[in-house]
Design a protein around this motif. Structure first.
Motif, short mmCIF file in Angstrom:
data_model
loop_
_atom_site.label_atom_id
_atom_site.label_comp_id
_atom_site.label_asym_id
_atom_site.label_seq_id
_atom_site.Cartn_x
_atom_site.Cartn_y
_atom_site.Cartn_z
N TYR A 1 -6.53 -14.25 -5.68
CA TYR A 1 -5.18 -14.53 -5.23
C TYR A 1 -5.18 -15.60 -4.14
N LYS A 2 -4.11 -16.34 -4.11
CA LYS A 2 -3.81 -17.24 -3.00
C LYS A 2 -2.50 -16.75 -2.40
N SER A 3 -2.50 -16.40 -1.12
CA SER A 3 -1.35 -15.70 -0.55
C SER A 3 -0.95 -16.29 0.79
N ARG A 4 0.36 -16.29 1.04
CA ARG A 4 0.87 -16.82 2.31
C ARG A 4 2.17 -16.13 2.67
N MET A 5 2.44 -16.05 3.95
CA MET A 5 3.68 -15.47 4.44
C MET A 5 4.71 -16.59 4.66
N VAL A 6 5.92 -16.36 4.18
CA VAL A 6 7.03 -17.27 4.46
C VAL A 6 8.00 -16.53 5.37
N ASN A 7 8.11 -16.99 6.60
CA ASN A 7 8.96 -16.33 7.57
C ASN A 7 10.44 -16.59 7.32
N SER A 8 11.24 -15.58 7.57
CA SER A 8 12.67 -15.71 7.33
C SER A 8 13.40 -14.63 8.13
N PHE A 9 14.56 -14.22 7.60
CA PHE A 9 15.39 -13.25 8.31
C PHE A 9 15.98 -12.22 7.37
N GLU A 10 16.14 -11.00 7.91
CA GLU A 10 16.94 -9.99 7.25
C GLU A 10 18.41 -10.44 7.26
N PRO A 11 19.27 -9.85 6.42
CA PRO A 11 20.70 -10.20 6.46
C PRO A 11 21.34 -9.91 7.82
N SER A 12 20.72 -9.04 8.59
CA SER A 12 21.21 -8.72 9.93
C SER A 12 20.83 -9.77 10.96
N GLY A 13 19.90 -10.66 10.58
CA GLY A 13 19.40 -11.66 11.51
C GLY A 13 18.06 -11.31 12.10
N TYR A 14 17.55 -10.11 11.80
CA TYR A 14 16.27 -9.67 12.33
C TYR A 14 15.15 -10.41 11.61
N PRO A 15 14.13 -10.90 12.33
CA PRO A 15 13.04 -11.65 11.69
C PRO A 15 12.27 -10.80 10.67
N ASP A 16 11.96 -11.40 9.56
CA ASP A 16 11.17 -10.75 8.52
C ASP A 16 10.44 -11.85 7.74
N GLY A 17 9.72 -11.46 6.72
CA GLY A 17 9.02 -12.45 5.92
C GLY A 17 8.75 -11.96 4.52
N VAL A 18 8.54 -12.90 3.61
CA VAL A 18 8.20 -12.61 2.22
C VAL A 18 6.79 -13.14 1.97
N GLU A 19 5.91 -12.26 1.50
CA GLU A 19 4.56 -12.68 1.16
C GLU A 19 4.56 -13.22 -0.27
N ILE A 20 4.18 -14.49 -0.42
CA ILE A 20 4.15 -15.14 -1.72
C ILE A 20 2.70 -15.25 -2.16
N THR A 21 2.40 -14.67 -3.31
CA THR A 21 1.03 -14.57 -3.79
C THR A 21 0.95 -15.10 -5.21
N GLU A 22 -0.01 -15.97 -5.45
CA GLU A 22 -0.21 -16.51 -6.80
C GLU A 22 -1.57 -16.09 -7.33
N CYS A 23 -1.60 -15.66 -8.59
CA CYS A 23 -2.86 -15.34 -9.24
C CYS A 23 -3.49 -16.64 -9.75
N LEU A 24 -4.71 -16.92 -9.27
CA LEU A 24 -5.41 -18.14 -9.65
C LEU A 24 -6.34 -17.92 -10.84
N GLY A 25 -6.44 -16.68 -11.28
CA GLY A 25 -7.35 -16.37 -12.38
C GLY A 25 -8.32 -15.28 -11.98
N GLU A 26 -9.41 -15.17 -12.70
CA GLU A 26 -10.43 -14.15 -12.43
C GLU A 26 -11.78 -14.80 -12.14
N SER A 27 -12.53 -14.16 -11.26
CA SER A 27 -13.86 -14.63 -10.94
C SER A 27 -14.80 -14.41 -12.13
N ASP A 28 -15.65 -15.37 -12.39
CA ASP A 28 -16.63 -15.23 -13.48
C ASP A 28 -18.02 -15.00 -12.92
N LYS A 29 -18.08 -14.66 -11.62
CA LYS A 29 -19.39 -14.43 -10.98
C LYS A 29 -19.72 -12.93 -10.95
#
Length: 282
Positions: free
Chosen positions: A254-282
């Protein structure tokens, strides 16, 4: 990160009950009997605006909201998923926002897995009112059962998945999806509330290397619920006993990162965006 526009803030959540106290049924009545009902019906964007109006003027709603929602819709437009799954639909805000974007991007199906029959009815009513019942299907029941069900019914790949349900189940359900072969190279995961309330087990898992995940399989592990305060571990009345049967696929990269944002109330929150890059062959 830009500042939150306080003019669009939802009313305060409060310390007591903040959902499942009748407000969801009130929301349906508010939207479907709105003074501008004829203009709103059949328009996903106007249904969303009406839901936001309720949240800003009546009672708090635990929706993904505009700010975090845009993070996900931007990815939908970029990646153009054919099949998208959400875990936890609540009152249908994310369902309407993401399924309408998926349809605009030529996607085929949006599967909303919602454990509560009451909330599922709210979702179905508002989805139909928005004119999206041609792409949305609501699957009622525990998320792990729903994942197994859609797999048994023929879903072979989840192109994109939005996680916004019982927080301790994020990791457990992702491992189940891996076990069933639903996570493939190119699959994108968007996990809500990874700052507030936070989700340490999930973040550790999607950010771990293949070697770290393999090692952890050989060690005793604590229940994911141990990492959460009582308000979220027992959000639906009691702490759930999550199945540990599915061990996942530690070879997935996986390649993963946090994108910071806000709840609808204005409280800070974030969405973790994760992409599957495939499977290890090792």
């Amino acid at each position: 990160m830009s500042e939150f526009d306080q003019k669009k803030a939802y009313v305060a959540e409060g310390e007591g009950t903040f959902f499942d106290d009748g407000r969801e049924e009130e929301l349906v009545e508010f939207v479907t009997n709105h003074p501008n009902r004829n203009e709103i019906k059949g328009s996903p964007s106007k249904v969303l605006a009406a839901i936001d109006e309720y949240g800003r003027t009546k009672k708090y709603l635990m929706n993904v909201g505009e700010d975090k929602g845009k993070i996900v819709t931007d990815i939908i437009r970029e990646r153009k998923p054919d099949t998208m799954v959400e875990l936890g639909g609540y009152c249908g805000y994310s369902t309407i926002l993401f399924s309408s974007t998926l349809r605009e991007s030529d996607g085929k199906r949006y599967l909303s897995l919602e454990r509560s029959p009451k909330f599922a009815k709210v979702i179905e009513t508002l989805v139909k009112f928005a004119g999206l019942d041609d792409v949305v299907r609501v699957v009622v029941g525990p998320s792990n059962d729903g994942i197994k069900k859609i797999h048994q019914e023929g879903v072979k790949t989840i192109d994109m998945m939005f996680l916004d349900h019982y927080k301790p189940a994020y990791t457990t359900d992702l491992k189940l999806c891996e076990h069933l072969g639903l996570i493939k190279k190119g699959t994108v995961l968007a996990a809500d509330n990874c700052i507030s309330p936070g989700n340490p087990p999930y973040l550790e898992y999607v950010r771990s290397t293949v070697e770290e995940k393999r090692l952890k399989l050989t060690q005793d592990s604590k229940a994911d619920t141990d990492a959460f305060g009582s308000r979220h571990a027992a959000q639906y009345g009691e702490v759930e006993q999550l199945s540990t049967e599915a061990k996942g696929n530690p070879d997935i990269i996986y390649k993963s990162r946090m994108v910071n944002s806000f709840e609808p109330s204005g409280y800070p929150d974030g969405v973790e965006i994760t992409e599957c890059l495939g499977e290890s062959d090792k």
